[in-house]
Design a protein around this motif. Structure first.
Motif, PDB file in Angstrom:
ATOM      1  N   ASN A   1       1.390  -1.081   0.276  1.00  0.00           N
ATOM      2  CA  ASN A   1      -0.209   0.064   0.006  1.00  0.00           C
ATOM      3  C   ASN A   1       0.943   1.390   0.166  1.00  0.00           C
ATOM      4  O   ASN A   1       0.732   2.376  -0.373  1.00  0.00           O
ATOM      5  N   ARG A   2       2.156   1.227   1.035  1.00  0.00           N
ATOM      6  CA  ARG A   2       2.609   2.693   1.040  1.00  0.00           C
ATOM      7  C   ARG A   2       3.207   2.507  -0.705  1.00  0.00           C
ATOM      8  O   ARG A   2       3.785   3.653  -0.835  1.00  0.00           O
ATOM      9  N   PHE A   3       4.251   1.406  -1.392  1.00  0.00           N
ATOM     10  CA  PHE A   3       4.555   1.579  -2.268  1.00  0.00           C
ATOM     11  C   PHE A   3       3.729   2.405  -3.796  1.00  0.00           C
ATOM     12  O   PHE A   3       3.541   2.960  -4.318  1.00  0.00           O
ATOM     13  N   LEU A   4       2.261   0.854  -2.995  1.00  0.00           N
ATOM     14  CA  LEU A   4       1.348   1.980  -4.647  1.00  0.00           C
ATOM     15  C   LEU A   4       0.903   3.836  -4.160  1.00  0.00           C
ATOM     16  O   LEU A   4       0.796   4.421  -5.206  1.00  0.00           O
ATOM     17  N   ASN A   5       1.199   3.937  -3.348  1.00  0.00           N
ATOM     18  CA  ASN A   5       0.495   5.392  -3.099  1.00  0.00           C
ATOM     19  C   ASN A   5       1.696   6.122  -3.125  1.00  0.00           C
ATOM     20  O   ASN A   5       1.785   7.780  -3.692  1.00  0.00           O
ATOM     21  N   VAL A   6       3.225   6.011  -3.101  1.00  0.00           N
ATOM     22  CA  VAL A   6       4.039   6.878  -3.861  1.00  0.00           C
ATOM     23  C   VAL A   6       3.571   6.672  -5.399  1.00  0.00           C
ATOM     24  O   VAL A   6       3.837   7.364  -5.493  1.00  0.00           O
ATOM     25  N   LEU A   7       3.528   5.754  -6.451  1.00  0.00           N
ATOM     26  CA  LEU A   7       3.873   5.109  -6.912  1.00  0.00           C
ATOM     27  C   LEU A   7       2.388   6.820  -7.499  1.00  0.00           C
ATOM     28  O   LEU A   7       2.477   7.044  -9.024  1.00  0.00           O
ATOM     29  N   ARG A   8       1.138   6.706  -6.893  1.00  0.00           N
ATOM     30  CA  ARG A   8       0.450   7.365  -7.832  1.00  0.00           C
ATOM     31  C   ARG A   8       0.200   8.559  -7.182  1.00  0.00           C
ATOM     32  O   ARG A   8       0.140   9.360  -8.021  1.00  0.00           O
ATOM     33  N   GLU A   9       1.709   9.180  -6.081  1.00  0.00           N
ATOM     34  CA  GLU A   9       2.215  10.577  -6.274  1.00  0.00           C
ATOM     35  C   GLU A   9       2.583  11.192  -7.469  1.00  0.00           C
ATOM     36  O   GLU A   9       2.499  11.595  -7.964  1.00  0.00           O
ATOM     37  N   VAL A  10       3.342  10.178  -7.793  1.00  0.00           N
ATOM     38  CA  VAL A  10       4.013  10.507  -8.961  1.00  0.00           C
ATOM     39  C   VAL A  10       4.367  10.366 -10.075  1.00  0.00           C
ATOM     40  O   VAL A  10       4.561  10.757 -11.378  1.00  0.00           O
ATOM     41  N   GLY A  11       2.554   9.238 -10.504  1.00  0.00           N
ATOM     42  CA  GLY A  11       2.395   9.141 -11.808  1.00  0.00           C
ATOM     43  C   GLY A  11       1.404  10.065 -12.791  1.00  0.00           C
ATOM     44  O   GLY A  11       0.526  10.139 -13.499  1.00  0.00           O
ATOM     45  N   THR A  12       1.152  11.181 -11.773  1.00  0.00           N
ATOM     46  CA  THR A  12      -0.117  12.294 -12.143  1.00  0.00           C
ATOM     47  C   THR A  12       0.510  13.239 -13.351  1.00  0.00           C
ATOM     48  O   THR A  12      -0.525  13.488 -13.908  1.00  0.00           O
ATOM     49  N   ASN A  13       1.640  13.422 -13.667  1.00  0.00           N
ATOM     50  CA  ASN A  13       2.083  14.455 -14.628  1.00  0.00           C
ATOM     51  C   ASN A  13       3.236  13.821 -15.287  1.00  0.00           C
ATOM     52  O   ASN A  13       4.106  14.616 -16.207  1.00  0.00           O
ATOM     53  N   CYS A  14       3.262  12.467 -15.970  1.00  0.00           N
ATOM     54  CA  CYS A  14       4.476  11.980 -16.184  1.00  0.00           C
ATOM     55  C   CYS A  14       3.739  10.284 -17.158  1.00  0.00           C
ATOM     56  O   CYS A  14       2.954   9.541 -16.497  1.00  0.00           O
ATOM     57  N   THR A  15       4.212   9.416 -17.906  1.00  0.00           N
ATOM     58  CA  THR A  15       3.475   8.646 -17.935  1.00  0.00           C
ATOM     59  C   THR A  15       4.364   7.434 -17.336  1.00  0.00           C
ATOM     60  O   THR A  15       5.939   7.385 -17.485  1.00  0.00           O
ATOM     61  N   VAL A  16       3.781   6.608 -16.342  1.00  0.00           N
ATOM     62  CA  VAL A  16       4.564   5.242 -15.481  1.00  0.00           C
ATOM     63  C   VAL A  16       3.529   4.189 -16.506  1.00  0.00           C
ATOM     64  O   VAL A  16       2.480   3.928 -16.535  1.00  0.00           O
ATOM     65  N   ILE A  17       4.329   2.946 -16.571  1.00  0.00           N
ATOM     66  CA  ILE A  17       3.935   1.847 -17.123  1.00  0.00           C
ATOM     67  C   ILE A  17       4.085   0.671 -15.618  1.00  0.00           C
ATOM     68  O   ILE A  17       5.504   0.344 -15.653  1.00  0.00           O
ATOM     69  N   PHE A  18       3.081   0.563 -15.320  1.00  0.00           N
ATOM     70  CA  PHE A  18       3.302  -0.442 -14.513  1.00  0.00           C
ATOM     71  C   PHE A  18       3.147  -1.756 -14.851  1.00  0.00           C
ATOM     72  O   PHE A  18       1.914  -2.192 -14.767  1.00  0.00           O
ATOM     73  N   SER A  19       4.009  -2.834 -15.266  1.00  0.00           N
ATOM     74  CA  SER A  19       3.874  -4.130 -15.106  1.00  0.00           C
ATOM     75  C   SER A  19       3.969  -4.581 -14.225  1.00  0.00           C
ATOM     76  O   SER A  19       5.419  -5.534 -12.706  1.00  0.00           O
ATOM     77  N   THR A  20       3.069  -6.261 -13.969  1.00  0.00           N
ATOM     78  CA  THR A  20       3.017  -6.938 -13.350  1.00  0.00           C
ATOM     79  C   THR A  20       1.370  -7.650 -13.494  1.00  0.00           C
ATOM     80  O   THR A  20       1.062  -8.234 -14.806  1.00  0.00           O
ATOM     81  N   HIS A  21       1.639  -8.785 -12.296  1.00  0.00           N
ATOM     82  CA  HIS A  21       1.233  -9.836 -12.624  1.00  0.00           C
ATOM     83  C   HIS A  21      -0.196 -10.426 -11.520  1.00  0.00           C
ATOM     84  O   HIS A  21      -1.240 -10.342 -11.431  1.00  0.00           O
ATOM     85  N   ILE A  22      -0.493  -8.955 -10.761  1.00  0.00           N
ATOM     86  CA  ILE A  22      -1.269  -8.853 -10.091  1.00  0.00           C
ATOM     87  C   ILE A  22      -1.990  -8.116 -10.358  1.00  0.00           C
ATOM     88  O   ILE A  22      -2.276  -6.883 -10.434  1.00  0.00           O
ATOM     89  N   VAL A  23      -3.750  -8.676 -10.306  1.00  0.00           N
ATOM     90  CA  VAL A  23      -4.495  -7.947 -10.910  1.00  0.00           C
ATOM     91  C   VAL A  23      -5.733  -6.611  -9.869  1.00  0.00           C
ATOM     92  O   VAL A  23      -5.492  -5.191 -10.139  1.00  0.00           O
ATOM     93  N   ASP A  24      -4.828  -7.048  -8.897  1.00  0.00           N
ATOM     94  CA  ASP A  24      -5.331  -5.458  -7.417  1.00  0.00           C
ATOM     95  C   ASP A  24      -4.424  -4.828  -7.814  1.00  0.00           C
ATOM     96  O   ASP A  24      -5.444  -3.613  -7.952  1.00  0.00           O
ATOM     97  N   ASP A  25      -3.317  -4.677  -8.112  1.00  0.00           N
ATOM     98  CA  ASP A  25      -2.070  -3.659  -8.259  1.00  0.00           C
ATOM     99  C   ASP A  25      -2.933  -2.870  -9.796  1.00  0.00           C
ATOM    100  O   ASP A  25      -3.038  -1.573  -9.453  1.00  0.00           O
TER     101      ASP A  25
END
Length: 294
Positions: free
Chosen positions: A171-195
């Protein structure tokens, strides 16, 4: 800025076609690349990040021809691989200062300001004096985000970043990504559907090196309304159910019965109940409808 991939193909020497004539457009915001292990996700991420070359195809990011001008892409890229680095016995603060120097920030005061900023964004400021080697898995992943933010990237790639993290660290990691991903392109590769469900405004499902579906999480679930059905069965009934219906998933109940989810255009039988579609259903439908290519 858009990332545009056209006709990308990569076959390894052992004959495995990891990327198969792949076409994809990714805009600003959080983009989830969802697929099982071995689907070709890491190969695609490494290719976009200029760490390996494809056999054919093109990749552009804005006006950058990624395959022809790798250095131009690297200047605006932040990349967090699935596993990275063995850390020297240095504090997070000192190591980030070192990385900032490598990235061309010559002024000590500028580095101090930049390091403080990325430590605060990643919620590591209070442990900045601690050696990174002693960090937990989640803290190391957040440190990985901190170091890639040092060059103010326009394109961020994170490959399976939450694998192995406990729920709180995730949860802490996802919150960080939410914050940094607002003004750029973020590709999040995962096999976890909930992510993907929790984080991304756009997504694609990849398997066998091909894009099976490119959509948004909400649109994907809307498309299968009225097509997901559930039934509680005994464990020994599962094989027959799988032979008769398109069973997407099965989960144990406390009494050791199974709750199965079935995809069908209409009610399969009177004892099936309609269920609210979930992103997991979309994922399993895509994987079952398309063959896995070698």
């Amino acid at each position: 800025m858009k990332l545009i991939i056209k006709g990308l193909t990569k076959t390894y020497k052992n004959g495995v076609k990891a990327i198969d004539n792949l076409n994809l457009e990714i805009g600003t915001g959080m983009f989830g690349l969802l697929g099982p292990n071995g689907a070709g996700k890491s190969t695609l991420m490494r290719t976009i990040a200029t760490l390996q070359s494809p056999d054919s195809g093109t990749i552009t990011f804005g006006d950058i021809d990624v395959l022809e001008d790798k250095m131009a892409l690297r200047k605006v890229l932040g990349y967090l691989p699935q596993s990275f680095g063995v850390y020297p016995k240095m504090s997070a603060e000192a190591l980030l200062d070192y990385f900032a120097t490598l990235k061309g920030v010559k002024s000590k005061s500028d580095r101090q300001k930049l390091v403080k900023e990325v430590l605060e964004i990643t919620n590591l400021y209070d442990v900045r004096k601690k050696e990174v080697a002693g960090y937990s898995g989640g803290m190391k992943q957040r440190f990985g985000i901190a170091q890639l933010l040092l060059n103010n990237p326009k394109l961020i790639i994170v490959d399976e970043p939450t694998a192995g993290l406990d729920p709180a660290e995730r949860n802490r990691f996802l919150n960080v990504l939410r914050e940094v991903g607002t003004n750029c392109t973020v590709i999040f590769s995962t096999h976890i559907v909930d992510d993907v469900k929790e984080l991304c405004n756009e997504m694609a499902i990849l398997n066998g090196g091909q894009i099976l579906k490119h959509t948004t999480p909400s649109k994907a679930t809307d498309e299968i309304k009225g097509q997901i059905w559930t039934k509680i069965i005994e464990r020994d009934e599962l094989e027959n159910m799988e032979a008769s219906y398109k069973v997407l998933s099965s989960n144990y109940n406390q009494d050791n019965t199974l709750n199965i989810r079935v995809h069908a255009m209409e009610q399969p039988a009177d004892d099936f109940k309609e269920a609210t579609p979930q992103l997991d259903d979309v994922y399993f439908i895509a994987l079952k409808e398309e063959p896995v290519l070698a």
